[in-house]
Design a protein around this motif. Structure first.
Motif, PDB file in Angstrom:
ATOM      1  N   ASP A 158      28.301  59.183  83.852  1.00  0.00           N
ATOM      2  CA  ASP A 158      29.095  60.189  84.570  1.00  0.00           C
ATOM      3  C   ASP A 158      30.154  60.790  83.649  1.00  0.00           C
ATOM      4  OD1 ASP A 158      27.628  59.675  86.858  1.00  0.00           O
ATOM      5  OD2 ASP A 158      29.238  58.565  87.871  1.00  0.00           O
ATOM      6  N   LEU A 159      30.841  59.933  82.893  1.00  0.00           N
ATOM      7  CA  LEU A 159      31.873  60.403  81.967  1.00  0.00           C
ATOM      8  C   LEU A 159      31.259  61.298  80.893  1.00  0.00           C
ATOM      9  CD1 LEU A 159      34.781  60.399  80.899  1.00  0.00           C
ATOM     10  CD2 LEU A 159      34.198  58.309  79.629  1.00  0.00           C
ATOM     11  N   ASP A 160      30.161  60.869  80.316  1.00  0.00           N
ATOM     12  CA  ASP A 160      29.502  61.676  79.285  1.00  0.00           C
ATOM     13  C   ASP A 160      29.113  63.041  79.824  1.00  0.00           C
ATOM     14  OD1 ASP A 160      29.790  59.615  77.461  1.00  0.00           O
ATOM     15  OD2 ASP A 160      27.730  58.902  77.678  1.00  0.00           O
ATOM     16  N   PHE A 161      28.582  63.090  81.037  1.00  0.00           N
ATOM     17  CA  PHE A 161      28.203  64.356  81.659  1.00  0.00           C
ATOM     18  C   PHE A 161      29.428  65.256  81.847  1.00  0.00           C
ATOM     19  CE2 PHE A 161      27.818  66.857  85.591  1.00  0.00           C
ATOM     20  CZ  PHE A 161      26.790  67.714  85.222  1.00  0.00           C
ATOM     21  N   LEU A 162      30.511  64.681  82.369  1.00  0.00           N
ATOM     22  CA  LEU A 162      31.717  65.478  82.609  1.00  0.00           C
ATOM     23  C   LEU A 162      32.299  66.022  81.300  1.00  0.00           C
ATOM     24  CD1 LEU A 162      33.527  63.342  85.340  1.00  0.00           C
ATOM     25  CD2 LEU A 162      32.212  65.445  85.663  1.00  0.00           C
TER      26      LEU A 162
ATOM     27  N   LYS B  15      41.001  77.536  86.459  1.00  0.00           N
ATOM     28  CA  LYS B  15      42.024  76.642  85.900  1.00  0.00           C
ATOM     29  C   LYS B  15      42.227  75.423  86.802  1.00  0.00           C
ATOM     30  CE  LYS B  15      44.334  77.085  82.681  1.00  0.00           C
ATOM     31  NZ  LYS B  15      44.158  76.540  81.330  1.00  0.00           N
ATOM     32  N   GLU B  16      42.188  75.635  88.114  1.00  0.00           N
ATOM     33  CA  GLU B  16      42.306  74.524  89.058  1.00  0.00           C
ATOM     34  C   GLU B  16      41.110  73.589  88.917  1.00  0.00           C
ATOM     35  OE1 GLU B  16      43.602  71.869  91.891  1.00  0.00           O
ATOM     36  OE2 GLU B  16      44.738  73.430  90.855  1.00  0.00           O
ATOM     37  N   GLU B  17      39.921  74.151  88.772  1.00  0.00           N
ATOM     38  CA  GLU B  17      38.719  73.340  88.576  1.00  0.00           C
ATOM     39  C   GLU B  17      38.836  72.523  87.285  1.00  0.00           C
ATOM     40  OE1 GLU B  17      33.849  73.757  88.365  1.00  0.00           O
ATOM     41  OE2 GLU B  17      35.056  75.556  88.690  1.00  0.00           O
ATOM     42  N   GLN B  18      39.377  73.148  86.247  1.00  0.00           N
ATOM     43  CA  GLN B  18      39.578  72.441  84.980  1.00  0.00           C
ATOM     44  C   GLN B  18      40.558  71.281  85.162  1.00  0.00           C
ATOM     45  OE1 GLN B  18      41.888  74.415  81.926  1.00  0.00           O
ATOM     46  NE2 GLN B  18      40.643  73.461  80.307  1.00  0.00           N
TER      47      GLN B  18
ATOM     48  N   ILE C 165      41.316  65.373  85.501  1.00  0.00           N
ATOM     49  CA  ILE C 165      41.781  64.191  86.246  1.00  0.00           C
ATOM     50  C   ILE C 165      40.626  63.212  86.436  1.00  0.00           C
ATOM     51  CG2 ILE C 165      42.544  63.393  88.531  1.00  0.00           C
ATOM     52  CD1 ILE C 165      44.298  65.978  88.626  1.00  0.00           C
ATOM     53  N   ARG C 166      39.456  63.721  86.812  1.00  0.00           N
ATOM     54  CA  ARG C 166      38.280  62.851  86.976  1.00  0.00           C
ATOM     55  C   ARG C 166      37.909  62.175  85.656  1.00  0.00           C
ATOM     56  NH1 ARG C 166      34.190  66.857  89.329  1.00  0.00           N
ATOM     57  NH2 ARG C 166      32.694  65.247  88.795  1.00  0.00           N
ATOM     58  N   ILE C 167      37.952  62.925  84.568  1.00  0.00           N
ATOM     59  CA  ILE C 167      37.641  62.364  83.248  1.00  0.00           C
ATOM     60  C   ILE C 167      38.643  61.272  82.900  1.00  0.00           C
ATOM     61  CG2 ILE C 167      37.673  62.859  80.762  1.00  0.00           C
ATOM     62  CD1 ILE C 167      36.372  65.602  81.488  1.00  0.00           C
TER      63      ILE C 167
ATOM     64  N   GLN D 165      37.865  57.292  82.291  1.00  0.00           N
ATOM     65  CA  GLN D 165      38.238  56.660  81.024  1.00  0.00           C
ATOM     66  C   GLN D 165      39.113  55.437  81.269  1.00  0.00           C
ATOM     67  OE1 GLN D 165      39.956  60.144  79.155  1.00  0.00           O
ATOM     68  NE2 GLN D 165      38.132  60.450  77.869  1.00  0.00           N
ATOM     69  N   THR D 166      40.013  55.529  82.231  1.00  0.00           N
ATOM     70  CA  THR D 166      40.878  54.399  82.567  1.00  0.00           C
ATOM     71  C   THR D 166      40.061  53.230  83.104  1.00  0.00           C
ATOM     72  OG1 THR D 166      42.737  55.867  83.031  1.00  0.00           O
ATOM     73  CG2 THR D 166      42.827  53.665  84.001  1.00  0.00           C
TER      74      THR D 166
END
Length: 158
Positions: free
Chosen positions: A18-22, A53-56, A61-63, A67-68
Motif C-alpha cells: 500500500d505504501l509503495d503504491f501511494l 492540494k487538499e488531496e495531496q 498524511i496516509r503515507i 511509514q509510522t
C-alpha cells in the motif's frame, strides 16, 4: 517513540505494498493534477487547484501514517504465539452464554482487522476484553450494541 505494532508477514506485506503504491503511483498522479490545475491560471480562485492540494495533503498524511506503522512493526508468525492465554494472533472460539451462539475470531492489530475474515482488533471492545484470558473463562464485553458474556471454548495459534 511509538507503540510496537504486531503484524503477520502477510499484513506487513500488504501495508508495505500500500505504501509503495501511494508513494510511487498516487503521489505522481496527484502531482500531475496539481500541475494541470496550476496551468489553468489564477490560483486564488482555482477550486480545482485547491482540491488537488487538499488531496495531496490527505495523501501525505496516509503515507506518513503507513511509514509510522511500518517503522514500529514487529513481524510475528501466528504459529509462534503461545496458547495458554489469549494473545495477539491467537484464534479463539467463543460462545455467547445467553444465546449459545458460537463465533470464532483471530485477534490482530488494528491495521489488520477485517471482521469479514474473522479478524478483530486487540483494540476493539471484544479484543480488549479477551486479552490475557484463559480457556473456559467467561468474559463480559461492553459493545456499542450492549453488553454480552462470552465463554472461551478454545484458544489456538493456527
Amino acid at each position: 517513540m511509538s507503540d510496537i505494532k504486531y503484524l503477520t508477514p502477510l499484513g506487513y506485506k500488504k501495508l508495505k505494498d500500500d505504501l509503495d503504491f501511494l508513494v510511487n503511483e498516487e503521489r505522481a498522479r496527484v502531482l500531475q493534477k496539481i500541475a494541470e490545475a496550476r496551468s489553468h491560471g489564477d490560483l486564488s480562485e482555482n477550486a480545482e487547484y485547491d482540491a488537488a492540494k487538499e488531496e495531496q495533503s490527505q495523501l501525505e498524511i496516509r503515507i506518513s501514517n503507513l511509514q509510522t506503522v511500518l517503522s514500529a512493526a514487529k513481524i510475528i508468525e501466528a504459529g509462534s504465539v503461545k496458547t495458554d492465554k489469549v494473545y495477539i494472533l491467537t484464534k479463539v472460539a467463543l460462545e455467547d452464554v445467553k444465546t449459545k451462539e458460537k463465533v470464532n475470531y483471530q485477534l490482530v492489530s488494528s491495521e489488520e482487522a477485517d471482521l469479514e475474515q474473522g479478524k478483530i482488533s486487540v483494540q476493539s471492545p471484544i479484543g480488549k476484553s479477551l486479552l490475557g484470558k484463559s480457556l473456559g473463562d467467561k468474559v463480559d464485553v461492553v459493545t456499542p450494541g450492549g453488553g454480552k458474556t462470552f465463554q472461551i471454548l478454545s484458544i489456538s495459534s493456527k
